[in-house]
Write a protein that holds these residues in place. Structure first.
Motif, PDB file in Angstrom:
ATOM      1  N   VAL A 119       0.855  -1.191   0.000  1.00  0.00           N
ATOM      2  CA  VAL A 119       0.000   0.000   0.000  1.00  0.00           C
ATOM      3  C   VAL A 119       0.883   1.230   0.000  1.00  0.00           C
ATOM      4  CG1 VAL A 119      -1.743   1.334   1.278  1.00  0.00           C
ATOM      5  CG2 VAL A 119      -1.867  -1.156   1.267  1.00  0.00           C
ATOM      6  N   LEU A 120       0.512   2.215  -0.791  1.00  0.00           N
ATOM      7  CA  LEU A 120       1.155   3.535  -0.788  1.00  0.00           C
ATOM      8  C   LEU A 120       0.310   4.448   0.091  1.00  0.00           C
ATOM      9  CD1 LEU A 120       1.740   3.897  -4.647  1.00  0.00           C
ATOM     10  CD2 LEU A 120       3.408   3.141  -2.927  1.00  0.00           C
ATOM     11  N   ALA A 121       0.927   5.110   1.068  1.00  0.00           N
ATOM     12  CA  ALA A 121       0.190   5.976   1.986  1.00  0.00           C
ATOM     13  C   ALA A 121       0.664   7.410   1.855  1.00  0.00           C
ATOM     14  CB  ALA A 121       0.362   5.482   3.433  1.00  0.00           C
ATOM     15  N   PRO A 133      -2.572   0.020  -4.460  1.00  0.00           N
ATOM     16  CA  PRO A 133      -3.645   0.779  -3.823  1.00  0.00           C
ATOM     17  C   PRO A 133      -3.065   1.882  -2.936  1.00  0.00           C
ATOM     18  CG  PRO A 133      -3.396  -1.348  -2.743  1.00  0.00           C
ATOM     19  CD  PRO A 133      -2.461  -1.342  -3.939  1.00  0.00           C
ATOM     20  N   CYS A 134      -3.875   2.907  -2.733  1.00  0.00           N
ATOM     21  CA  CYS A 134      -3.431   4.073  -1.965  1.00  0.00           C
ATOM     22  C   CYS A 134      -4.292   4.299  -0.733  1.00  0.00           C
ATOM     23  CB  CYS A 134      -3.511   5.329  -2.832  1.00  0.00           C
ATOM     24  SG  CYS A 134      -2.483   5.282  -4.295  1.00  0.00           S
ATOM     25  N   ALA A 135      -3.637   4.766   0.305  1.00  0.00           N
ATOM     26  CA  ALA A 135      -4.316   5.260   1.501  1.00  0.00           C
ATOM     27  C   ALA A 135      -3.973   6.740   1.614  1.00  0.00           C
ATOM     28  CB  ALA A 135      -3.849   4.503   2.738  1.00  0.00           C
ATOM     29  N   LYS A 194     -10.504  12.400  11.470  1.00  0.00           N
ATOM     30  CA  LYS A 194     -11.606  13.354  11.476  1.00  0.00           C
ATOM     31  C   LYS A 194     -12.612  12.972  12.549  1.00  0.00           C
ATOM     32  CE  LYS A 194     -14.144  11.198   7.666  1.00  0.00           C
ATOM     33  NZ  LYS A 194     -14.796  11.432   6.401  1.00  0.00           N
ATOM     34  N   ALA A 195     -13.356  13.937  13.031  1.00  0.00           N
ATOM     35  CA  ALA A 195     -14.278  13.729  14.144  1.00  0.00           C
ATOM     36  C   ALA A 195     -15.689  13.384  13.670  1.00  0.00           C
ATOM     37  CB  ALA A 195     -14.312  14.984  15.020  1.00  0.00           C
ATOM     38  N   TYR A 196     -15.867  13.108  12.415  1.00  0.00           N
ATOM     39  CA  TYR A 196     -17.190  12.821  11.857  1.00  0.00           C
ATOM     40  C   TYR A 196     -17.059  11.733  10.792  1.00  0.00           C
ATOM     41  CZ  TYR A 196     -15.403  15.772   8.140  1.00  0.00           C
ATOM     42  OH  TYR A 196     -14.619  16.281   7.144  1.00  0.00           O
ATOM     43  N   GLY A 197     -18.188  11.283  10.272  1.00  0.00           N
ATOM     44  CA  GLY A 197     -18.170  10.273   9.210  1.00  0.00           C
ATOM     45  C   GLY A 197     -17.491   8.990   9.668  1.00  0.00           C
ATOM     46  N   THR A 198     -16.494   8.546   8.929  1.00  0.00           N
ATOM     47  CA  THR A 198     -15.795   7.298   9.264  1.00  0.00           C
ATOM     48  C   THR A 198     -14.858   7.441  10.449  1.00  0.00           C
ATOM     49  OG1 THR A 198     -13.963   7.792   7.770  1.00  0.00           O
ATOM     50  CG2 THR A 198     -15.833   6.541   6.849  1.00  0.00           C
ATOM     51  N   ARG A 199     -14.500   8.678  10.772  1.00  0.00           N
ATOM     52  CA  ARG A 199     -13.585   8.983  11.886  1.00  0.00           C
ATOM     53  C   ARG A 199     -12.239   8.281  11.728  1.00  0.00           C
ATOM     54  NH1 ARG A 199     -17.033  10.129  17.179  1.00  0.00           N
ATOM     55  NH2 ARG A 199     -18.827  10.987  16.134  1.00  0.00           N
ATOM     56  N   ARG A 200     -11.816   8.106  10.490  1.00  0.00           N
ATOM     57  CA  ARG A 200     -10.578   7.375  10.229  1.00  0.00           C
ATOM     58  C   ARG A 200      -9.409   8.316  10.018  1.00  0.00           C
ATOM     59  NH1 ARG A 200     -11.278   2.694   6.000  1.00  0.00           N
ATOM     60  NH2 ARG A 200      -9.237   2.322   6.879  1.00  0.00           N
ATOM     61  N   LEU A 201      -8.245   7.834  10.404  1.00  0.00           N
ATOM     62  CA  LEU A 201      -6.993   8.551  10.148  1.00  0.00           C
ATOM     63  C   LEU A 201      -6.541   8.294   8.712  1.00  0.00           C
ATOM     64  CD1 LEU A 201      -4.486  10.080  11.538  1.00  0.00           C
ATOM     65  CD2 LEU A 201      -3.436   7.823  11.419  1.00  0.00           C
ATOM     66  N   ALA A 202      -6.673   7.040   8.281  1.00  0.00           N
ATOM     67  CA  ALA A 202      -6.251   6.650   6.932  1.00  0.00           C
ATOM     68  C   ALA A 202      -7.475   6.213   6.132  1.00  0.00           C
ATOM     69  CB  ALA A 202      -5.225   5.520   7.003  1.00  0.00           C
ATOM     70  N   GLU A 203      -7.730   6.919   5.056  1.00  0.00           N
ATOM     71  CA  GLU A 203      -8.862   6.613   4.175  1.00  0.00           C
ATOM     72  C   GLU A 203      -8.346   5.867   2.947  1.00  0.00           C
ATOM     73  OE1 GLU A 203     -11.919   7.295   4.981  1.00  0.00           O
ATOM     74  OE2 GLU A 203     -11.821   8.955   6.390  1.00  0.00           O
ATOM     75  N   GLY A 204      -9.225   5.129   2.305  1.00  0.00           N
ATOM     76  CA  GLY A 204      -8.848   4.426   1.081  1.00  0.00           C
ATOM     77  C   GLY A 204      -8.485   2.986   1.373  1.00  0.00           C
ATOM     78  N   ALA A 205      -7.326   2.555   0.889  1.00  0.00           N
ATOM     79  CA  ALA A 205      -6.901   1.166   1.018  1.00  0.00           C
ATOM     80  C   ALA A 205      -6.740   0.749   2.475  1.00  0.00           C
ATOM     81  CB  ALA A 205      -5.582   0.952   0.278  1.00  0.00           C
ATOM     82  N   GLU A 206      -7.036  -0.516   2.735  1.00  0.00           N
ATOM     83  CA  GLU A 206      -6.837  -1.094   4.072  1.00  0.00           C
ATOM     84  C   GLU A 206      -5.340  -1.195   4.340  1.00  0.00           C
ATOM     85  OE1 GLU A 206      -7.302  -2.120   7.648  1.00  0.00           O
ATOM     86  OE2 GLU A 206      -9.142  -1.859   6.473  1.00  0.00           O
TER      87      GLU A 206
END
Length: 176
Positions: free
Chosen positions: A61-63, A83-85, A92-104
């Motif tokens: 994965v490319l981050a 794949p990219c992250a 983020k404090a809303y939605g998915t609240r994820r630090l890394a979006e995109g690829a697992e």
């Protein structure tokens, strides 16, 4: 286009002089405005094509780091098929609240992609966060290494930094 030609083009597009405060807090009399080469689709595509051989063969994965690493990782992903992250500075404090979006990233060998490295501080912080999320992070790749201690700081954290160009490459190419 030769390596030196690419360095000269990036220098012409992105090199600024003046007084600048860097992310590291350091002051600098020269600045490489990454957005100037990232906003040029032809130049960005050439940068990504030249970075492909620098991607370790075991990368899964490319981050890309927010914000400047995002266009670079997207272009590089197009050339490598990996794949990219997209890594935020903070989740983020809303939605998915994820630090890394995109690829697992969990359980996968992740290569951090950055545009310009000075102290390596953001890569260190992001690598720590990605490792907490289960990523296997041992390398980072940047377009420009300002050669101001970033590589050494990253090595101390178990991260090998590779760069397409150094600040010296850009200055040398511009001097010709």
């Amino acid at each position: 286009m030769t390596h030196s030609d690419l360095a000269a083009r990036i220098h012409a597009a992105a090199h600024l002089t003046g007084t600048f405060t860097l992310r590291s807090g350091r002051s600098a009399s020269e600045y490489f405005d990454k957005y100037r080469f990232e906003a040029d689709p032809v130049l960005l595509d050439e940068v990504a094509a030249r970075m492909v051989p620098l991607v370790p063969s075991d990368t899964e994965v490319l981050a890309g780091l927010e914000m400047g690493g995002i266009p670079v990782v997207t272009a590089l992903g197009r050339h490598t098929g990996l794949p990219c992250a997209f890594v935020r500075k903070t989740a983020k404090a809303y939605g998915t609240r994820r630090l890394a979006e995109g690829a697992e990233i969990a359980g996968r060998r992740v290569l951090i992609i950055e545009d310009v490295v000075t102290s390596g501080g953001q890569i260190v912080l992001s690598a720590e966060e990605l490792r907490t999320l289960g990523a296997d992070v041992h390398e980072a790749l940047c377009v420009i290494d300002r050669e101001q201690g970033g590589g050494e700081a990253l090595a101390a954290q178990g991260i090998q930094l590779s760069s397409l160009l150094t600040a010296d490459d850009l200055r040398s190419a511009a001097a010709r």
